[in-house]
Design a protein around this motif. Structure first.
Motif, PDB file in Angstrom:
ATOM      1  N   UNK A 102      -2.988   3.343   6.319  1.00  0.00           N
ATOM      2  CA  UNK A 102      -1.783   2.562   6.585  1.00  0.00           C
ATOM      3  C   UNK A 102      -1.308   2.831   8.017  1.00  0.00           C
ATOM      4  N   UNK A 103      -1.119   1.784   8.820  1.00  0.00           N
ATOM      5  CA  UNK A 103      -0.591   2.008  10.171  1.00  0.00           C
ATOM      6  C   UNK A 103       0.833   2.595  10.112  1.00  0.00           C
ATOM      7  N   UNK A 104       1.050   3.625  10.878  1.00  0.00           N
ATOM      8  CA  UNK A 104       2.361   4.269  10.930  1.00  0.00           C
ATOM      9  C   UNK A 104       2.932   4.121  12.335  1.00  0.00           C
ATOM     10  N   UNK A 105       4.203   3.724  12.450  1.00  0.00           N
ATOM     11  CA  UNK A 105       4.798   3.610  13.782  1.00  0.00           C
ATOM     12  C   UNK A 105       4.908   4.983  14.438  1.00  0.00           C
ATOM     13  N   UNK A 107      -7.990   9.429  -3.359  1.00  0.00           N
ATOM     14  CA  UNK A 107      -7.775   7.985  -3.172  1.00  0.00           C
ATOM     15  C   UNK A 107      -6.406   7.726  -2.539  1.00  0.00           C
ATOM     16  N   UNK A 108      -5.389   8.429  -3.021  1.00  0.00           N
ATOM     17  CA  UNK A 108      -4.041   8.287  -2.470  1.00  0.00           C
ATOM     18  C   UNK A 108      -4.016   8.687  -0.993  1.00  0.00           C
ATOM     19  N   UNK A 156       0.801  -1.225   0.000  1.00  0.00           N
ATOM     20  CA  UNK A 156       0.000   0.000   0.000  1.00  0.00           C
ATOM     21  C   UNK A 156       0.835   1.277   0.000  1.00  0.00           C
ATOM     22  N   UNK A 157       2.020   1.246   0.592  1.00  0.00           N
ATOM     23  CA  UNK A 157       2.866   2.450   0.602  1.00  0.00           C
ATOM     24  C   UNK A 157       3.212   2.873  -0.830  1.00  0.00           C
ATOM     25  N   UNK A 172       2.284   5.878  -5.989  1.00  0.00           N
ATOM     26  CA  UNK A 172       2.042   5.810  -7.431  1.00  0.00           C
ATOM     27  C   UNK A 172       0.733   6.511  -7.788  1.00  0.00           C
ATOM     28  N   UNK A 173      -0.255   6.402  -6.923  1.00  0.00           N
ATOM     29  CA  UNK A 173      -1.511   7.126  -7.164  1.00  0.00           C
ATOM     30  C   UNK A 173      -1.259   8.627  -7.184  1.00  0.00           C
ATOM     31  N   UNK A 174      -0.420   9.100  -6.280  1.00  0.00           N
ATOM     32  CA  UNK A 174      -0.085  10.527  -6.273  1.00  0.00           C
ATOM     33  C   UNK A 174       0.576  10.923  -7.590  1.00  0.00           C
TER      34      UNK A 174
END
Length: 75
Positions: free
Chosen positions: A71-74, A63-64, A34-35, A40-42
């Motif tokens: 997305x889970x971010x630490x 959408x991006x 997903x990252x 790529x969508x951007x």
């Protein structure tokens, strides 16, 4: 494919560039990345801007953004 697409867009070949970026998006989706897909969508949104299609670009950017936010971010 994503980088090639962005470069083609900078060279004035946004239509061909868009095809390359769309292929990258499919690959990232198949890989479950997903990252990279969000990035790529951007890039795809940027190419739509270069073609003067602000409505399509906005939808792609949204959408991006939604993908990035999911997305889970630490911490």
């Amino acid at each position: 494919y994503q980088l090639v697409g962005a470069i083609l867009g900078e060279m004035g070949m946004a239509g061909i560039g868009r095809e390359r970026v769309e292929e990258a998006i499919r690959i990232y989706e198949e890989l479950g990345n997903p990252h990279s897909r969000a990035g790529a969508l951007r890039t795809l949104g940027d190419l739509y801007i270069k073609q003067g299609n602000r409505e399509k670009a906005r939808a792609i950017y949204e959408e991006s953004l939604a993908m990035w936010q999911s997305i889970p971010h630490p911490e």
